[in-house]
Design an enzyme around this catalytic site. Structure first.
Site, PDB file in Angstrom:
ATOM      1  N   GLY A 253      -1.358 -55.691 -11.571  1.00  0.00           N
ATOM      2  CA  GLY A 253      -0.443 -54.653 -11.095  1.00  0.00           C
ATOM      3  C   GLY A 253       0.396 -54.099 -12.224  1.00  0.00           C
ATOM      4  O   GLY A 253       0.364 -52.912 -12.525  1.00  0.00           O
ATOM      5  N   PHE A 254       1.226 -54.964 -12.818  1.00  0.00           N
ATOM      6  CA  PHE A 254       2.079 -54.614 -13.954  1.00  0.00           C
ATOM      7  C   PHE A 254       3.060 -53.477 -13.650  1.00  0.00           C
ATOM      8  O   PHE A 254       3.599 -52.858 -14.553  1.00  0.00           O
ATOM      9  CB  PHE A 254       1.233 -54.250 -15.184  1.00  0.00           C
ATOM     10  CG  PHE A 254       0.187 -55.260 -15.506  1.00  0.00           C
ATOM     11  CD1 PHE A 254       0.544 -56.498 -16.024  1.00  0.00           C
ATOM     12  CD2 PHE A 254      -1.150 -55.005 -15.266  1.00  0.00           C
ATOM     13  CE1 PHE A 254      -0.427 -57.455 -16.308  1.00  0.00           C
ATOM     14  CE2 PHE A 254      -2.127 -55.954 -15.541  1.00  0.00           C
ATOM     15  CZ  PHE A 254      -1.759 -57.179 -16.058  1.00  0.00           C
ATOM     16  N   ASN A 647       5.207 -74.403 -12.424  1.00  0.00           N
ATOM     17  CA  ASN A 647       3.869 -74.828 -12.819  1.00  0.00           C
ATOM     18  C   ASN A 647       3.651 -74.454 -14.286  1.00  0.00           C
ATOM     19  O   ASN A 647       3.442 -73.286 -14.603  1.00  0.00           O
ATOM     20  CB  ASN A 647       2.820 -74.144 -11.937  1.00  0.00           C
ATOM     21  CG  ASN A 647       1.406 -74.631 -12.205  1.00  0.00           C
ATOM     22  OD1 ASN A 647       1.024 -74.907 -13.333  1.00  0.00           O
ATOM     23  ND2 ASN A 647       0.606 -74.713 -11.154  1.00  0.00           N
ATOM     24  N   GLN A 654       1.193 -66.652 -17.842  1.00  0.00           N
ATOM     25  CA  GLN A 654       2.025 -65.456 -17.771  1.00  0.00           C
ATOM     26  C   GLN A 654       2.532 -65.043 -19.144  1.00  0.00           C
ATOM     27  O   GLN A 654       2.539 -63.871 -19.504  1.00  0.00           O
ATOM     28  CB  GLN A 654       3.197 -65.687 -16.819  1.00  0.00           C
ATOM     29  CG  GLN A 654       2.820 -65.675 -15.355  1.00  0.00           C
ATOM     30  CD  GLN A 654       2.241 -64.328 -14.950  1.00  0.00           C
ATOM     31  OE1 GLN A 654       2.934 -63.329 -14.898  1.00  0.00           O
ATOM     32  NE2 GLN A 654       0.945 -64.302 -14.690  1.00  0.00           N
ATOM     33  N   GLY A 718      11.720 -66.820 -13.288  1.00  0.00           N
ATOM     34  CA  GLY A 718      10.614 -65.865 -13.311  1.00  0.00           C
ATOM     35  C   GLY A 718      10.083 -65.637 -14.714  1.00  0.00           C
ATOM     36  O   GLY A 718      10.826 -65.644 -15.690  1.00  0.00           O
ATOM     37  N   GLY A 720       7.048 -63.276 -15.327  1.00  0.00           N
ATOM     38  CA  GLY A 720       6.097 -62.170 -15.434  1.00  0.00           C
ATOM     39  C   GLY A 720       6.391 -61.208 -16.555  1.00  0.00           C
ATOM     40  O   GLY A 720       5.483 -60.667 -17.189  1.00  0.00           O
ATOM     41  N   GLU A 721       7.679 -60.982 -16.846  1.00  0.00           N
ATOM     42  CA  GLU A 721       8.056 -59.970 -17.828  1.00  0.00           C
ATOM     43  C   GLU A 721       8.448 -60.510 -19.199  1.00  0.00           C
ATOM     44  O   GLU A 721       8.186 -59.878 -20.226  1.00  0.00           O
ATOM     45  CB  GLU A 721       9.234 -59.140 -17.290  1.00  0.00           C
ATOM     46  CG  GLU A 721       8.844 -57.863 -16.591  1.00  0.00           C
ATOM     47  CD  GLU A 721       8.586 -58.058 -15.110  1.00  0.00           C
ATOM     48  OE1 GLU A 721       8.312 -57.064 -14.420  1.00  0.00           O
ATOM     49  OE2 GLU A 721       8.649 -59.195 -14.633  1.00  0.00           O
TER      50      GLU A 721
END
Length: 759
Positions: A253-254, A647, A654, A718, A720-721
């Site tokens: 997605g990004f 995890n 990621q 988080g 992802g970024e």
């Protein structure tokens, strides 16, 4: 949709364990279905016709040759489209921004090159594709501008300054201009980032299944099923109860799927128009006609004392947007937050072009603003004759310097220390061009990363069956980040069940409410909701066992019990009873609950009083061929402080992905606009370059221990970024150290290094 668990150990695998992805087997065997892979009886295929001009109006459409192609069912244009909402407010999606949302086939107006202006529907994809090439469109062209430099003459700051809280106006302190003027040491330069386009493996696609009873099921490439559901229900007057959206698997997605893209509009209107099931898939070239990272110019001025201590930070940035929507990102705030300086000043504007609206792309704002700022910081360190790492430590801020608030946690010092030790930074020769191996110049660079740690309201359900199997579910998405695994792992940790007894369901608008997946909040938010739901199941189990005749738990309270190995146990070890026995004795075929994790009043107060961020320290080695100017990124160490790691295995993935994407930002990715035609010219993967396997060498990821009970319910920040933020700067800084050439425009390509020779 359901994810089949991969084989796993019999013992429960809790938070902090490197569990393999539970959806891995489905993906590698091809049983995982993506938006364009669902078998739907009687399916028709739609292919969009794209505008050849950038601005103007359609004056005529000749469909005769296209309609004569065998298998063509219909051609839909603005002249014959089905009824849809007229008012802009009905087209505002969950993440709508100020302006007029794009409405495909709404009228004859052309807003950007590649705009869908018709959709050909046929019995086969091949027939639809061929017929689409035969549609002949006449236009009345108008003057357009797609050149970023030219657009700067129209730059502006939109009012009011609101955009779903993702743009925060800079908070200026002190007198930055006076401090800069008085500073003994100064640095001033303008930095640039080229336009980057989303190119995930899965192209945007929508399969709309027409049920014939007024309801539809939409299999969509999206990062939020319920956002698309509400959007389609409003835009086409369908009602939410009649629209189900499924995005069980998303091939990357990004940020490209945060907002509904135009293919879902076309597929839905075609299904309504024909009362048939329809699929529309963007071509790779059409992937360049929607969301993209905005081009940016960023002027930065830094002033220090003679020791290199920052006294002034000034930034002035402009990014691109479309003419019909005002997209803004946080650009100038990141350096103002991260470094200690008593005088800071930031300004930010946007410049309109005749393109589609720019949009979020992995770490929006930070990947641009922090990266360019970190190159300036590196330059200032050299100007002050201070080691680049020492310069960052010298100007370290224990608080959010812009907002003047403490962090819930900030282990950036530890990240610098651990990353430098792993990388071997102490062996770095300080002078540029002083390290080499044969014909290759070697450079070492460092940079800092920073991103938000967010938590969004999310619901999840948990259903424990009498046979001991557990199902957890939420409408959240998994865009490749590992949400399936996070849900299963949190459930395993909470109820003490082995992962193979747990099924995770997500990516379905019928499931408990969840926001779009983005901003690195999914693990924290969905994980918290799953934990609450599983705790509620445990309470129901305790309630049931407490009521049993001669129960060994009769005199206990819920605080006296734990869940482990599929049993409810007293903490003192005096009694234990399997979940299956409890449910059988209590006559319970299942226990099903739904819970919502949401920031409470205390959390909201804390959010206002404390900053919540992830941080990283990135160390990079490059090798540059002295004659050919070819750059190789041979080694990266990324030390990340991101709270509790659910995890380590999926978390590392990621960061690896973010680093690879940053290599693209630093060396490869840029989209070129043809000023005369008004188009993106390199709209394919042959000419829009992304890193290949040969471009990726050693990447070492470190997770710094950072306990943080305040940041989110699970202590998760988080990931992802944060992997991409600052990494391109570390590469750029390493190139300077290797070559002595400072390139201030990303990506750093061979021609720019050659031009630096001429200078």
């Amino acid at each position: 949709m359901t994810s089949n668990a991969s084989p796993a150990p019999a013992a429960p695998v809790g938070i902090g364990t490197a569990l393999s992805r539970v959806d891995g087997l489905a993906k590698v065997t091809g049983t995982a279905k993506y938006a364009a892979e669902y078998h739907v009886p009687g399916l028709l295929y739609g292919v969009a016709v794209s505008s050849r001009i950038a601005k103007g109006r359609i004056t005529a459409i000749d469909e005769e040759a296209a309609r004569a192609v065998p298998g063509v069912v219909d051609i839909i244009t603005h002249n014959n489209r089905p009824r849809q909402a007229w008012l802009d407010r009905n087209w505002k999606d969950e993440l709508a921004i100020p302006g007029d949302p794009f409405k495909a086939l709404h009228d004859a107006e052309i807003l950007f090159a590649g705009q869908p202006i018709a959709v050909v529907i046929a019995e086969s994809f091949e027939a639809a594709r061929y017929a689409a090439s035969l549609v002949d469109v006449s236009y009345e062209e108008q003057a357009h501008n797609v050149d970023f430099e030219a657009s700067l003459a129209e730059k502006f700051l939109p009012l009011p300054l609101r955009r779903r809280n993702s743009f925060h106006p800079p908070k200026n302190h002190g007198d930055a201009q006076a401090a800069y003027d008085a500073a003994p040491l100064k640095h001033a330069a303008t930095y640039h980032l080229a336009t980057e386009h989303h190119n995930p493996m899965e192209m945007h696609a929508s399969t709309v299944e027409w049920h014939g009873d007024g309801t539809i099921t939409v299999y969509d490439k999206t990062q939020g099923s319920q956002g698309v559901q509400a959007y389609l229900a409003s835009a086409f007057g369908l009602g939410k109860k009649n629209v189900r959206v499924v995005n069980a698997y998303v091939g990357g997605g990004f940020g490209s799927g945060l907002r509904p893209q135009w293919q879902v509009q076309l597929a839905t209107m075609a299904a309504i128009h024909l009362e048939r099931s329809v699929r529309v898939v963007m071509t790779r070239a059409q992937m360049f006609t929607h969301a993209h990272r905005p081009e940016c110019t960023y002027s930065i001025r830094l002033g220090t004392d003679t020791d290199g201590k920052l006294s002034a930070v000034l930034g002035d940035a402009t990014t691109s947007t479309s003419r019909f929507e005002s997209n803004m990102e946080d650009i100038v705030t990141w350096g103002m937050m991260n470094y200690a300086s008593p005088n800071i000043h930031g300004e930010y504007t946007i410049a309109p072009r005749d393109t589609y609206t720019s949009a979020d792309m992995r770490a929006p704002g930070a990947a641009t603003g922090m990266t360019l700022f970190e190159i300036a910081v590196d330059e200032m360190a050299y100007r002050a004759k201070v080691d680049p790492l020492e310069f960052r430590l010298l100007n370290y801020s224990d608080i959010d310097n812009m907002n003047r608030t403490p962090f819930t946690s900030k282990a950036l010092r530890e990240a610098y220390r651990e990353g430098a030790a792993r990388f071997g930074w102490e062996r770095r020769s300080p002078e540029p061009r002083s390290m080499r191996d044969g014909r290759e110049l070697i450079g070492w660079g460092v940079a800092t990363g920073m991103w938000d740690a967010q938590f969004s309201k999310t619901a999840a359900s948990a259903k424990l069956s009498a046979n001991g199997d557990l199902e957890v579910a939420s409408a959240t998405s998994d865009i490749g980040t590992g949400t399936y695994t996070v849900m299963a792992q949190v459930a395993a940790d909470t109820l003490g069940l082995p992962p193979e007894r747990i099924t995770a369901r997500l990516g379905d608008s019928d499931l408990p409410t969840a926001p779009v997946q983005g901003g690195s909040w999914a693990a924290a938010s969905t994980g918290a909701a799953v934990q609450l739901a599983c705790e509620a199941v445990a309470k129901q189990l305790f309630k049931a066992v407490h009521k049993l005749k001669d129960s060994p738990f009769a005199n206990a309270s819920f605080d006296d019990v734990i869940c482990a190995d599929g049993e409810l146990r007293l903490r003192d070890g005096s009694a234990a009873m399997p979940f299956t026995e409890i449910m059988r004795a209590a006559g319970l075929p299942s226990i099903e609950v739904e819970e919502t994790a949401t920031p409470g009043v205390g959390d909201m107060i804390s959010m206002a009083r404390k900053s919540r961020n992830t941080h990283s320290a990135i160390f990079c080695e490059v090798r540059v061929d002295e004659e050919l100017h070819q750059v190789r990124v041979t080694r990266v160490v990324n030390a990340v402080a991101a709270g509790r790691i659910i995890n380590p295995k999926t978390a590392r993935s990621q960061i690896l992905g973010g680093v690879v994407m940053a290599i693209g930002m630093a060396l490869h990715e840029e989209t070129f606009a043809d000023r005369q035609l008004g188009r993106w010219m390199n709209h394919n993967l042959a000419e829009y370059h992304v890193p290949a396997h040969a471009d990726v060498h050693d990447i070492d990821v470190i997770f710094v221990d950072e306990p943080d009970p305040e940041v989110t319910p699970l202590g998760v920040k988080g990931l992802g970024e944060i992997g991409i933020v600052g990494t391109a700067a570390a590469i750029a800084n390493a190139i300077y150290h290797a070559t002595g050439k400072r390139i201030r425009s990303l990506p750093i390509t061979i021609d720019k290094l050659l031009a630096a020779d001429a200078d």
